[in-house]
Write a protein that holds these residues in place. Sequence first.
Motif, PDB file in Angstrom:
ATOM      1  N   LYS A 154       0.838  -1.186   0.000  1.00  0.00           N
ATOM      2  CA  LYS A 154       0.000   0.000   0.000  1.00  0.00           C
ATOM      3  C   LYS A 154       0.875   1.240   0.000  1.00  0.00           C
ATOM      4  O   LYS A 154       1.902   1.293   0.680  1.00  0.00           O
ATOM      5  N   LEU A 155       0.468   2.217  -0.787  1.00  0.00           N
ATOM      6  CA  LEU A 155       1.177   3.483  -0.857  1.00  0.00           C
ATOM      7  C   LEU A 155       0.480   4.448   0.098  1.00  0.00           C
ATOM      8  O   LEU A 155      -0.644   4.884  -0.147  1.00  0.00           O
ATOM      9  N   GLU A 156       1.146   4.753   1.201  1.00  0.00           N
ATOM     10  CA  GLU A 156       0.611   5.698   2.180  1.00  0.00           C
ATOM     11  C   GLU A 156       1.268   7.040   1.940  1.00  0.00           C
ATOM     12  O   GLU A 156       2.375   7.316   2.419  1.00  0.00           O
ATOM     13  N   GLY A 157       0.582   7.869   1.183  1.00  0.00           N
ATOM     14  CA  GLY A 157       1.183   9.136   0.777  1.00  0.00           C
ATOM     15  C   GLY A 157       2.295   8.868  -0.203  1.00  0.00           C
ATOM     16  O   GLY A 157       2.067   8.392  -1.318  1.00  0.00           O
ATOM     17  N   PHE A 158       3.532   9.166   0.203  1.00  0.00           N
ATOM     18  CA  PHE A 158       4.690   8.951  -0.657  1.00  0.00           C
ATOM     19  C   PHE A 158       5.638   7.913  -0.042  1.00  0.00           C
ATOM     20  O   PHE A 158       6.820   7.905  -0.340  1.00  0.00           O
ATOM     21  N   ARG A 159       5.057   7.038   0.800  1.00  0.00           N
ATOM     22  CA  ARG A 159       5.844   5.970   1.391  1.00  0.00           C
ATOM     23  C   ARG A 159       5.174   4.636   1.080  1.00  0.00           C
ATOM     24  O   ARG A 159       3.962   4.498   1.238  1.00  0.00           O
ATOM     25  N   PHE A 160       5.963   3.682   0.626  1.00  0.00           N
ATOM     26  CA  PHE A 160       5.460   2.369   0.233  1.00  0.00           C
ATOM     27  C   PHE A 160       5.542   1.410   1.405  1.00  0.00           C
ATOM     28  O   PHE A 160       6.613   1.212   1.979  1.00  0.00           O
ATOM     29  N   PHE A 183       7.510  13.332   4.204  1.00  0.00           N
ATOM     30  CA  PHE A 183       7.627  11.883   4.310  1.00  0.00           C
ATOM     31  C   PHE A 183       7.642  11.296   2.902  1.00  0.00           C
ATOM     32  O   PHE A 183       6.588  11.080   2.292  1.00  0.00           O
ATOM     33  N   VAL A 184       8.817  11.045   2.360  1.00  0.00           N
ATOM     34  CA  VAL A 184       8.959  10.515   1.009  1.00  0.00           C
ATOM     35  C   VAL A 184      10.043   9.445   1.029  1.00  0.00           C
ATOM     36  O   VAL A 184      11.114   9.640   1.625  1.00  0.00           O
ATOM     37  N   ASP A 185       9.753   8.290   0.399  1.00  0.00           N
ATOM     38  CA  ASP A 185      10.754   7.224   0.315  1.00  0.00           C
ATOM     39  C   ASP A 185      11.980   7.702  -0.456  1.00  0.00           C
ATOM     40  O   ASP A 185      11.868   8.477  -1.424  1.00  0.00           O
TER      41      ASP A 185
END
Length: 924
Positions: free
Chosen positions: A501-507, A580-582
């Motif tokens: 699941k992609l929660e915002g810009f974090r996988f 919050f970005v991967d």
Amino acid sequence: MNARVTAVLGPTNTGKTHYAIERMLAYRTGIIGLPLRLLAREVYDRIVAKRGPGVVALVTGEERIVPPRAAYWVCTVEAMPPGMGCDFLAIDEIQLCADAERGHIFTDRLLHARGLHETLFLGAETMWGAIASLVPEADFLKRDRFSTLTCTGSKKLSRMPARSAIVGFSVENVYAIAELLRRQKGGAAVVMGALSPRTRNAQVEMYQNGDVDYLVATDAIGMGLNLDIKHVAFSGLSKFDGRRMRNLFPEELAQIAGRAGRHTDAGTFGVTGEAPELDEAVADAITNHRFRPVTKLQWRNTDLQFGSIKRLLQTLEEQTQDQWLTRVRESDDLAALKALAGDAEVAARASDGPSVRLLWDVCRIPDFRGISKGEHANLLTRIFNDLHQTGHVDENWFALQIKRIDRSDGDIDTLSKRLAYIRTWTYVAQRKGWLRDDSHWRDATRAVEDRLSDALHGALTQRFVDRRTSVLLRRLNQKDKLLADVNDKGEVTVEGEFVGKLEGFRFRMDKTGSPDEAKTLRQASVQALVPQFHLLADRFYNAPDPEIDFTEQGGLMWGDAAVGKLTKGDDPYKPVVEAFVDDEAGPDVTEKVRRRLQHFIDRKIASGFEPLLALRNDETLTGSAKGFAFRMAEGFGIIPRGEVADEVKALDQDARGALRKHGIRFGQFTIFMPLLLKPAPTRLRLVLWSLSKGLQEFPESPPPGLVTVPAAKDAVPGYYAMAGYRAAGERAIRIDMVERLADMLRDQDSRGGFEATPDMLSITGMTLEQFANLMVGLGYKAEKGEREKMKAAVQNPPDEVPGDKPGEVPPAPPIDVPPSEEPIGVPPVEEPVGVPPTDPQTDIPPAPPTEVPEMETFFTFTWGGRAVRPKPANDRPHRKGKPKGKGPKAGGNKPQSFQAKPRKEKAIDPDNPFAAALAGFKKD
């Protein structure tokens, strides 16, 4: 004109079924008989796609779809309605005339079923001689295979090529192969004759769509099912035919192997596992389509007589003298008839032609359950007795049987058994007139079968398919770029399979079975998600502000997804954003998200604190007014008056006027800006204040609309002021309401004492006890007392006279006879009812009981000189108490004396809510 009869013969993959469908659709009406209900459903769907559902009927033992304008009928061979009189008729897989179990049905259709204008018999070339002898008027049309078929020998299962079908001849063997393929190849679809069409179609669709590259099946796939198979591998060359284990005939192997290679694509076949190598002669026969011709067809007399059970049995067991025909071995329906004939009650009921015919119809119910012949006979006995006695099967009993099966829990074997059971009841529901509301029960049994079918498909897929492993192995081996997709819920699929699941810009990756699998899955997923990150960042950057929000803990949300958080900056009104970005998304995506969040929070602060920022940036303010403006900005628009008492005192009237133009109110207890007390600025103020204080956990704002809230003893110092409240006693009260209360207190005698008015209780929403605690917290003394509660006088109605009410005795005067003077022997005079007993000493009736007055509690409030605050204090203590008057000094009872002398009267502070009281004291 005589009807034309044509035998279209040839191996598999010659387009015979397609040819028959095209010929049927050339006529106004037509019927086609097929060997399996799975194949019947497939052909039905193809014709519906061409002509629409309104003119196509589907009739099998367990399914009946007959629209009012049905012109084309698709049926299993057993379910073909007799005497249809259609223009066209076709029978597929006619070589099944030689089948030991069902052959007599196909033979009967070969001998007696005809279309009015055209009849087609489709099947293998082995039937050429039999058809020529039994149907001399038939023409023959030979069809050649479109593609070549080659034997490739034996292959290990681990080296099985993609798009292969592995054939087993038992359920256990099929499951074992599927389990091995799941571990080695990511999974396989499972196709067996016992599956319902719905389950079979769902499994085949997985294979056809490429979700899995392998198919494990029984010999059911040999009956005309069109699948995209390149290679067929036999896991064995023998099977149990219901009576004994036997080797498969070359023509049977060819029927299955022929599923490899569709249309013009070449196909291959071979063996795997413990299956022995194919004999060269057998392999050559399969490759060149040369088999021994059929010499005997299974037959049973169809000219039945129903005068009695005995006569019916005789006609069923008649012999034939035709050299091409041989009487079929005892079938299940004949065995059931013999078993029921031995039942005395059944024999007594079946005493006439209609009853015997009904009994035969009941005996033809297939034994789908396969429990035992005795159990099946008991079931048929119950159904026959119901039908004979009432004309219908008992619906309460029928419903109970359905309810027992209607459960979708359990493993594959349990679900398969329930599915077999429901087929029996579906068959009964399909028989016209056997149930009172047969339409309802057809739908009910079909719904149960669908639910069980879906559950079985899910169980098969869960056990034998590892979708993610299958997808990754296949695509990584092909070295193709993986295709990722994100739906509106943020669910990430790679090649159609859910991976996380992609929660915002974090996988957030889904749980995996092993670390190696997790590493491979994340690497493949994130690589496929990089384009999605960029698209998502563009959409986020152009998103309107209402889609973004902040939490009371300083988080930044985009819808339901956390996309960043606020951190402390150099300026309290300029917090710094952390996105919050991967890392895999790249620095460009991170910076774009950060800029968008910074724009959002800057605009939010600018709009929420517009009056306060305007005050801070007002260049026209000078001196003490300018300093006080900065003081207000430091306090986020709210300052307890006790903290700035000296600064307020230093403000002249001009400075105060300039500050009031910006909306500042100088209250008795708090200096504040009323516009900033609304819920939205309050929520934002608490976040900015918590950031400036460096708090780890931010306190949340009280629910909007509450005048008072409980005052926590462990609250962070300064919290209640920032929340727009003032802590006083056990509760905290809104600062605007406490100022309204101060306005009311101006008119009260704070020295002599006063009581709470209803208006005071109303604006605070408190009980009297709570209000007293609040007043103590604000610096007053509360003296508790009791007094008699005043009651309104209650008057009797003028027409109410004592003794007039029903059951009431009028009072009588007392008898004036002293007890000591009563004559001896004279009975005492009884006192009338309702007269109070007299005192034997005084002869005077006692006084009536005195009513206890109702008491009420009240509080008298006097100024105590200081405010009582909960500890630890939420605000700094007031530097000064209430302005002194002529009353006693706060905290003592010693009288004070003052010397009067002429002096210049100081102007009374108009912001002091007790100014009027002070003025009154000075006149004394």
